[in-house]
Design an enzyme around this catalytic site. Structure first.
Site, PDB file in Angstrom:
ATOM      1  CG  HIS A   1    -101.247  63.118 133.342  1.00  0.00           C
ATOM      2  ND1 HIS A   1    -101.046  64.361 133.767  1.00  0.00           N
ATOM      3  CD2 HIS A   1    -101.968  62.309 134.060  1.00  0.00           C
ATOM      4  CE1 HIS A   1    -102.352  64.008 134.681  1.00  0.00           C
ATOM      5  NE2 HIS A   1    -102.374  62.784 135.208  1.00  0.00           N
TER       6      HIS A   1
ATOM      7  CB  ILE B   1    -102.157  70.639 124.299  1.00  0.00           C
ATOM      8  CG1 ILE B   1    -101.709  70.476 125.095  1.00  0.00           C
ATOM      9  CG2 ILE B   1    -102.285  70.132 122.627  1.00  0.00           C
ATOM     10  CD1 ILE B   1    -100.903  69.160 125.335  1.00  0.00           C
ATOM     11  CB  THR B   2    -107.769  71.227 122.694  1.00  0.00           C
ATOM     12  OG1 THR B   2    -108.222  71.656 123.878  1.00  0.00           O
ATOM     13  CG2 THR B   2    -107.950  70.122 121.760  1.00  0.00           C
TER      14      THR B   2
END
Length: 490
Positions: free
Chosen positions: A109, A430-431
């Site tokens: 990824h 992560i956001t």
């Protein structure tokens, strides 16, 4: 003793692109929670006022961030952007930065790791320094950091895994998914893990994205993995792996799975593998998903198609030729790891059959009294991460696994803040962490303007360097790891 001063940064594999003059492309479209007291659009006029107020002050705030994962770097990024003189020192127990982005993201990824470009830009600021190989709570106390800085932000994340707390958990062949991920990503503490992959069947306990990550890595053909940044040792072991089937087990039903549609789609399309899904597990699901939120509905529709629809000719041929398989087992809760006849390693797992009480994602799994034994030689526990207390002087809620805080302010400890998973628990992507960390940074700057932080100069890194030097922790007492900045600051 490990070397404590690095003068170059060998991260040439990551392109260093110039970012637009904003915190990130995401931050332009999503305001941090709390900028106006609630989630909403950024108050740009308010931030201009912020900067004007700071421009009238001569003080250079010395701020310390503990932890160099996404929470730490996003907090530092916000502080540097919105205060023209603030200096931020980032302390990290590893020699290298980026936390779970570096050591927790699956090697196949790479797009997720692109956020490292943003963090590298922050690290290049002449008002930011990274200090690795420093264990806060052991090498230096939180109180010593508080004495040296105007403010300290704890952003060290969730550094441990949740135990199964069942008999047999200690047997060889039982590993945490966190340790397995660290092994194939080269986390120093997991490099010598040496998982035994000589068995035919592996069981992953948990149905989140990490569970699918480890199942996918176990089953991906090595010729695909060799194109990633997986460690050479892990790739060599996976080339010799005998694992042919991976069961991904959850306590609840399909409607409560925690993985996302992207990860499920990758599993369904994984080369050389076929899915094993029992249509009986999905009966009636079509009616129950009509009112669920759209992302969950799309995920369930994909699961239903994979389980219930007859594959086309090409897909049927692909599955027929597959040498490996993966399956989802629902309504099963681990009860005991079963030992081999000689008692020397894991040979299976006993699962309690469960049923749901309640509805939707809030439904609870309760045992029915029936059990089922599933033979396997490898058990990977992926039931969650947890934060740990870092220092006796810092309050900690062991039940919730977080530092008690109000909007990022640590309760009853002025000048101490937290962000990320140690603030809210190990949830979100992560956001989510970006938004949360910007909010903590905003609160800290508000307190600075309001005069709630210590006044007068603080020594910052110079004091900590002297302290660690006096404790025999190497020249200068501190690891200096500056990304592409030559000898600056060492």
């Amino acid at each position: 003793m490990a070397p404590r001063c690095w003068r170059w940064w060998p991260w040439s594999a990551w392109p260093r692109t110039r970012l637009p003059p904003s915190e990130s492309t995401q931050s332009r479209s999503r305001a941090p929670v709390g900028l106006n007291g609630s989630a909403g659009r950024p108050a740009s006029a308010k931030y201009r006022s912020f900067r004007q107020q700071f421009s009238t002050q001569e003080q250079t705030p010395q701020i310390c961030v503990v932890g160099s994962g996404p929470a730490g770097f996003y907090t530092a990024q916000h502080l540097l952007k919105h205060h023209p003189r603030a200096h931020v020192d980032i302390y990290e127990k590893q020699l290298v930065p980026f936390g779970l982005v570096r050591f927790g993201v699956a090697p196949d990824h790479p797009e997720v790791k692109n956020v490292i470009n943003t963090f590298t830009q922050t690290a290049h600021s002449d008002r930011c320094a990274f200090h690795g190989n420093v264990v806060v709570g052991r090498d230096v106390t939180v109180q010593e950091l508080r004495d040296a800085y105007h403010a300290v932000v704890l952003s060290y994340g969730a550094e441990d895994h949740r135990g199964l707390e069942i008999p047999g958990e200690e047997l060889p062949g039982v590993l945490s998914a966190r340790a397995f991920v660290g092994w194939y990503n080269g986390l120093p503490e997991n490099r010598k893990l040496a998982p035994d992959l000589s068995c035919d069947t592996a069981v992953v306990l948990g149905q989140g994205n990490v569970a699918l990550d480890v199942a996918r890595i176990l089953l991906t053909p090595p010729e695909y993995l060799e194109k990633t940044d997986i460690t050479a040792a892990a790739l060599g072991a996976l080339r010799q792996s005998q694992v042919k089937t991976v069961w991904i087990v959850g306590r609840r039903g399909p409607l409560q799975v925690a993985f996302t549609i992207k990860e499920l789609r990758e599993m369904i399309q994984l080369p050389g593998t076929r899915p094993i899904l029992d249509p009986a597990d999905f009966l009636g699901l079509q009616d129950r998903i009509k009112e669920v939120p759209r992302p969950r509905k799309r995920l369930m529709e994909l699961l239903l198609r994979a389980a219930m629809e007859k594959p086309g000719v090409a897909e049927a041929a692909r599955r027929a030729s597959a040498s490996r398989a993966w399956g989802l087992r629902f309504f099963r809760s681990p009860q005991q790891v079963l030992p081999s006849p000689d008692g020397r390693r894991a040979a299976g797992i006993r699962l309690a059959v469960t049923r749901l009480e309640g509805v939707g994602e809030a439904a609870r799994a309760v045992p029915t009294g029936d059990v089922e034994d599933l033979p396997c030689g490898l058990v990977l526990s992926s039931i969650g991460y947890k934060s740990c207390p870092i220092d006796p002087s810092v309050p900690f809620d062991p039940k919730l696994g977080v530092i008690p805080n109000v909007e990022g302010r640590v309760v009853d400890v002025p000048g101490l803040y937290c962000s990320g998973w140690v603030k809210r628990g190990p949830t979100g992507v992560i956001t989510t962490t970006m938004t949360d960390s910007f909010a903590t940074g905003h609160i800290l700057l508000q307190d600075l303007i309001a005069g709630l932080l210590p006044s007068g100069p603080r020594p910052g890194y110079a004091a900590i360097k002297a302290l660690l030097g006096s404790r025999g922790l190497g020249p200068g007492g501190l690891a200096c790891f500056f990304l592409g900045l030559g000898e600056a600051g060492c």
